[in-house]
Design an enzyme around this catalytic site. Structure first.
Site, PDB file in Angstrom:
ATOM      1  N   ASP A  37      51.496  45.368  41.541  1.00 54.11           N
ATOM      2  CA  ASP A  37      50.959  45.497  42.888  1.00 54.11           C
ATOM      3  C   ASP A  37      50.285  46.860  42.992  1.00 54.11           C
ATOM      4  OD1 ASP A  37      51.801  43.628  45.553  1.00 54.11           O
ATOM      5  OD2 ASP A  37      50.888  45.567  46.002  1.00 54.11           O
ATOM      6  N   ASP A  64      45.542  48.416  40.282  1.00 53.25           N
ATOM      7  CA  ASP A  64      44.412  47.825  40.997  1.00 53.25           C
ATOM      8  C   ASP A  64      43.816  46.788  40.055  1.00 53.25           C
ATOM      9  OD1 ASP A  64      41.951  47.118  42.017  1.00 53.25           O
ATOM     10  OD2 ASP A  64      41.280  49.161  42.418  1.00 53.25           O
ATOM     11  N   VAL A  65      43.995  45.512  40.381  1.00 51.14           N
ATOM     12  CA  VAL A  65      43.623  44.455  39.443  1.00 51.14           C
ATOM     13  C   VAL A  65      42.118  44.197  39.395  1.00 51.14           C
ATOM     14  CG1 VAL A  65      45.853  43.295  39.389  1.00 51.14           C
ATOM     15  CG2 VAL A  65      44.206  42.728  41.198  1.00 51.14           C
ATOM     16  N   TYR A 157      35.370  34.065  50.850  1.00 48.96           N
ATOM     17  CA  TYR A 157      36.707  33.729  50.342  1.00 48.96           C
ATOM     18  C   TYR A 157      36.720  32.308  49.781  1.00 48.96           C
ATOM     19  CZ  TYR A 157      41.751  32.717  50.527  1.00 48.96           C
ATOM     20  OH  TYR A 157      43.047  32.342  50.223  1.00 48.96           O
ATOM     21  N   LYS A 161      37.503  31.191  45.916  1.00 46.41           N
ATOM     22  CA  LYS A 161      38.626  30.318  45.572  1.00 46.41           C
ATOM     23  C   LYS A 161      38.151  29.031  44.890  1.00 46.41           C
ATOM     24  CE  LYS A 161      42.160  32.770  46.874  1.00 46.41           C
ATOM     25  NZ  LYS A 161      43.066  33.343  45.838  1.00 46.41           N
TER      26      LYS A 161
END
Length: 247
Positions: A37, A64-65, A157, A161
């Site tokens: 996280d 930070d992904v 978004y 997705k």
């Protein structure tokens, strides 16, 4: 225990949502869990809680992904501690409810980077270690919004997705020869303590009212994720499983 001695990385696992529920569920089934996280204190607290509650090895990694350097550090720390990566759950997500014409370009990029690019980048980083052992299981978080948006205020978004589902299908074909399975789940509105604090009760009631099987909590999508990661789904790859309470 279904996942004894398997090492699982779960992104966005320190919040109160699907990520933490999945981390707990995997730990309860014997997995060694890497809690990932961007929030340092929560990441440490959740990792300690899981270790003490389920008596399994854990590692909390602040990451930070969307940052390749930080992702490399995540993978390096996981390998240094556990020596392997068996499971990846790409749970990180982010949305801003605004009409597209009102969204700043930087916000649009952020939505796409967290929902799509992070999924691609973290997966890319773990694949060499899965291929090395000729095994691995990946579950990506899509959303029912990919094909059934509830409002007109989440275009970026929804696009991200939907792209996660296409990525899942394509990658499953690419890496299947290495005995790596790649699937996704598409949950509908899922209640957690953060949402309860942020959303008006009337809005929550309106959304859950569209789900004939009743409101959904994070444990329910987590069960679907564990199914896709388990040997019960050993021939399931490239699929997106809807978890929507009938939405």
């Amino acid at each position: 225990m279904k996942f004894r001695n398997q090492v699982a990385i779960i992104t966005a696992a320190a919040g109160a949502g699907i990520g933490q529920a999945t981390a707990r569920a995997l730990a309860a089934e014997g997995a060694k869990v890497v809690v990932v996280d961007h929030h340092k204190r929560r990441t440490e607290e959740v990792a300690i809680f899981i270790k003490e509650t389920y008596h399994t090895e854990t590692e909390g990694v602040v990451c930070d992904v969307t940052d390749s350097t930080q992702i490399e550090n995540l993978v390096e720390r996981t390998i240094n501690k556990f020596g392997q990566i068996d499971i990846l759950v790409n749970n990180a997500g982010f949305d801003v409810f605004q009409p597209l014409e009102e969204m700043a370009p930087d916000v649009i990029r952020q939505v796409i980077e967290i929902n799509l690019m992070a999924t691609i980048l973290v997966t890319k980083a773990v694949l060499p270690w899965m291929k090395k052992r000729n095994q691995g299981k990946i579950v990506n978080l899509s959303s029912v919004a990919a094909y059934s948006p509830d409002s007109g205020d989440s275009a970026a978004y929804c696009a991200a997705k939907a792209a996660v589902q296409a990525f899942t299908r394509t990658l499953a074909r690419e890496v299947g020869k290495y005995n790596i399975r790649v699937n996704a789940i598409a949950p509908s509105f899922t209640i957690n303590p953060f949402i309860v604090k942020q959303m008006p009760a009337t809005s929550i009631a309106e959304l859950t009212g569209k789900m004939p099987l009743g409101e959904m909590r994070p444990d329910e999508p987590a069960k679907a994720i564990l199914f896709l990661l388990s040997e019960d789904a050993r021939l399931v790859s490239g699929a997106t499983l809807n978890v929507t309470a009938g939405y």
